[in-house]
Structures are given as C-alpha cells and as structure tokens.
Design an enzyme around this catalytic site. Structure first.
Site, PDB file in Angstrom:
ATOM      1  N   SER A   6       0.242  -1.160   0.092  1.00  0.00           N
ATOM      2  CA  SER A   6       0.185   0.019  -0.170  1.00  0.00           C
ATOM      3  C   SER A   6       0.738   0.981   0.164  1.00  0.00           C
ATOM      4  CB  SER A   6      -1.109  -0.560   1.521  1.00  0.00           C
ATOM      5  OG  SER A   6      -1.352   1.576   1.322  1.00  0.00           O
ATOM      6  N   HIS A  31      -0.899  -1.094  -4.312  1.00  0.00           N
ATOM      7  CA  HIS A  31      -2.397  -0.668  -3.679  1.00  0.00           C
ATOM      8  C   HIS A  31      -2.582   0.485  -3.264  1.00  0.00           C
ATOM      9  CE1 HIS A  31      -5.713  -1.844  -0.878  1.00  0.00           C
ATOM     10  NE2 HIS A  31      -5.832  -1.332  -0.100  1.00  0.00           N
ATOM     11  N   ASP A  33      -4.629   3.554  -1.487  1.00  0.00           N
ATOM     12  CA  ASP A  33      -5.539   4.062  -0.769  1.00  0.00           C
ATOM     13  C   ASP A  33      -6.285   5.217  -0.937  1.00  0.00           C
ATOM     14  OD1 ASP A  33      -6.237   1.716   1.135  1.00  0.00           O
ATOM     15  OD2 ASP A  33      -3.783   1.820   1.335  1.00  0.00           O
ATOM     16  N   MET A  35      -9.122   8.662   0.121  1.00  0.00           N
ATOM     17  CA  MET A  35      -9.941   8.422   1.522  1.00  0.00           C
ATOM     18  C   MET A  35     -10.527  10.241   1.055  1.00  0.00           C
ATOM     19  SD  MET A  35      -7.361   6.547   4.172  1.00  0.00           S
ATOM     20  CE  MET A  35      -6.877   5.988   4.045  1.00  0.00           C
ATOM     21  N   HIS A  64      -8.568   0.987  -3.916  1.00  0.00           N
ATOM     22  CA  HIS A  64      -9.626   0.923  -3.311  1.00  0.00           C
ATOM     23  C   HIS A  64     -10.091   2.479  -2.522  1.00  0.00           C
ATOM     24  CE1 HIS A  64      -9.527   0.123   1.732  1.00  0.00           C
ATOM     25  NE2 HIS A  64     -10.609  -0.087   1.352  1.00  0.00           N
ATOM     26  N   MET A  66     -11.958   4.191  -0.925  1.00  0.00           N
ATOM     27  CA  MET A  66     -12.962   4.444   0.998  1.00  0.00           C
ATOM     28  C   MET A  66     -13.611   6.272   0.737  1.00  0.00           C
ATOM     29  SD  MET A  66      -9.762   3.125   3.139  1.00  0.00           S
ATOM     30  CE  MET A  66      -8.680   3.313   1.707  1.00  0.00           C
ATOM     31  N   MET A 135     -11.299  -6.714   5.027  1.00  0.00           N
ATOM     32  CA  MET A 135     -10.972  -5.161   5.884  1.00  0.00           C
ATOM     33  C   MET A 135     -10.340  -5.930   7.767  1.00  0.00           C
ATOM     34  SD  MET A 135     -10.158  -2.454   4.574  1.00  0.00           S
ATOM     35  CE  MET A 135      -9.428  -1.826   5.432  1.00  0.00           C
ATOM     36  N   ASP A 173      -7.013  -6.664   3.871  1.00  0.00           N
ATOM     37  CA  ASP A 173      -5.897  -4.869   4.111  1.00  0.00           C
ATOM     38  C   ASP A 173      -5.948  -4.552   5.439  1.00  0.00           C
ATOM     39  OD1 ASP A 173      -5.748  -3.067   3.209  1.00  0.00           O
ATOM     40  OD2 ASP A 173      -7.028  -2.007   2.250  1.00  0.00           O
TER      41      ASP A 173
HETATM   42  C1  DX5 Z   1      -6.041   1.415   6.053  1.00  0.00           C
HETATM   43  C2  DX5 Z   1      -5.821   1.163   4.087  1.00  0.00           C
HETATM   44  C3  DX5 Z   1      -4.629  -0.053   3.547  1.00  0.00           C
HETATM   45  C4  DX5 Z   1      -3.829   0.391   4.577  1.00  0.00           C
HETATM   46  C5  DX5 Z   1      -2.267  -0.942   5.109  1.00  0.00           C
HETATM   47  O1  DX5 Z   1      -7.850   2.004   6.147  1.00  0.00           O
HETATM   48  O2  DX5 Z   1      -6.985   0.159   3.515  1.00  0.00           O
HETATM   49  O3  DX5 Z   1      -4.488   0.039   2.852  1.00  0.00           O
HETATM   50  O4  DX5 Z   1      -2.934   1.101   3.993  1.00  0.00           O
HETATM   51  O5  DX5 Z   1      -1.351  -0.074   6.031  1.00  0.00           O
HETATM   52  P1  DX5 Z   1      -0.915  -1.116   6.633  1.00  0.00           P
HETATM   53  O6  DX5 Z   1      -0.776  -2.465   6.013  1.00  0.00           O
HETATM   54  O7  DX5 Z   1       0.006  -0.502   7.584  1.00  0.00           O
HETATM   55  O8  DX5 Z   1      -2.474  -1.486   8.351  1.00  0.00           O
HETATM   56 ZN    ZN Z   2      -6.318  -0.181   1.469  1.00  0.00          ZN
END
Ligand code: DX5
Ligand code: ZN
Length: 214
Positions: A6, A31, A33, A35, A64, A66, A135, A173
């Site tokens: 990620s 990956h 993320d 948000m 991903h 969010m 998750m 994840d």
């Molecule tokens: C959290 C994200 C993850 C996060 C994982 O909301 O969706 O992808 O970056 O990071 P680690 O591996 O540090 O938990």
């Molecule tokens: Zn993620």
C-alpha cells in the site's frame, strides 16, 4: 500469496520512484488508498496522483476507494489507470450499478467490507465481481493492529466462492506484516495488502518475499 504493497506508507514526496522501487522489490500489485474525509476520517490521494504515478510500473493498480458515492468517481479512476477498483458496500447506494459501471470501463470490480459488516453482505454480488476485500482494521489509517477475529469471515467468503465455483479473488487489508501473516493460513486469502509491513521494512524485497511464501 500475492502481495499488494500500500502506497499509503511510502514517501509521498517521491511517489513515482516509490512505485518503481516496490515493483523492483517484487510486488504483485500496487494498492492505492483513496480517502475522502467523509467515509473515513482521513484524506489521501485522488485520480490526479494515480495517473501521475501510472507510468512508473506495469503492475496492476489495485485502487481501494474509501469514499462516499463511489459511482460518481468511477470514470475518473478508470481514466487514471486503475486495473481493479474496489469500493465499500457500506458507502454505495447502488452496488450493482457501480459494479456494472466499473466493468463497462474495462476495469475489474471488487467489493470491500469493514470489520463490522458480515460476510453475507457480499454474497448477493459474488457472481458479478472479481474481488472481495476484507478489512482487517477499521479503514482510514495505516499502521494499525491486525484484527485476527476477521479470519473466520474471510474463510466464510472463501468457502462461498468455492461452493459456487467462482474465480473471485480474496484480499485482506490492514495490519498485515511478517508477525501477522501466519494468521491468514487456511482462510483462502489470495492477496494481502501491506503498507508499513513493506515500506517501513529494512529490506522491502525480503519483506515481500516472506509474505509471498505463505
Ligand atoms: C487502511 C488502508 C490500508 C492501509 C494498510 O484504511 O486501506 O490499505 O494502508 O496499511 P498497513 O499495512 O500499515 O496496515
Ligand atoms: Zn487499502
């Protein structure tokens, strides 16, 4: 096991180079993320950054989302170069339409469920999607602790996928690293996301290889 580092834990001041570095270190997917500060209490990157780092690797981009109202943003992330787009079932008013929209753009659709959402929530959509993302932390931040109690849920989704003879990939994840990866054994998880576990490791290539060995 496939590994999707990620980018949330990479050096944001040089994301393109970080993508190239983690590709060279042996990652299977990247990956990303996204948000929005509404669906989760944090803000990260959008389609502009994703399209800027796209030329740094040929690996699939696993995006991903969010964000609230994912349907309205599918075109932007498809244009940015996403290969897989996963969105939260909790955030979508019309999952079927969102799945159709993703597929119409030639992108692989997937559904994500938060820790409190049961496995059964994705069952009605399993024959329409290519991925389920479980998750193993509350979404929003990297570096949180792995929730081992999500493993029965992963196993339940995996067994439903097998029962129906589908080829849906199962991804987990959050909080996955060398210490916690063993807990995924026997659950049917195909892909693990790892942010801090890879980017903060002394040797990211070694960290990826170790996770892949499970
Ligand atoms: C959290 C994200 C993850 C996060 C994982 O909301 O969706 O992808 O970056 O990071 P680690 O591996 O540090 O938990
Ligand atoms: Zn993620």
């Amino acid at each position: 096991m496939k590994v999707a580092p990620s980018l949330l834990s990479c050096d944001f001041s040089k994301m393109g180079e970080e993508v190239a570095r983690i590709d060279k270190a042996g990652a299977d997917l990247i990956h990303l993320d996204v948000m929005d500060g509404h669906f989760v209490p944090n803000l990260t990157i959008g389609p502009g950054i994703i399209s800027a780092v796209r030329p740094y690797t040929k690996l699939p981009f696993d995006v991903h989302l969010m964000i609230d109202d994912p349907l309205s943003y599918i075109d932007a992330f498809a244009d940015a170069g996403a290969d897989i787009i996963t969105f939260h079932i909790e955030a979508s008013s019309d999952p079927e339409e969102t799945i159709r929209k993703i597929r119409s753009r030639g992108v692989s659709p997937g559904l994500v469920i938060k820790p409190k959402t049961p496995a059964e929530a994705v069952f009605p959509y399993l024959d329409q999607i290519d991925m389920v993302l479980i998750m193993t932390v509350e979404p929003g931040f990297g570096g949180q602790s792995f929730m081992e109690d999500m493993m029965p849920k992963a196993a339940a989704v995996s067994s439903e996928i097998r029962k129906r003879g589908l080829s849906v990939q199962l991804e987990a994840d959050g909080g996955i690293n060398a210490k916690t990866i063993g807990k995924t054994s026997g659950t049917g998880i195909d892909i693990v996301v790892s942010g801090t576990g890879v980017f903060k490791a002394e040797d990211p290539a070694e960290a990826i290889r170790y996770l892949q060995s499970f």
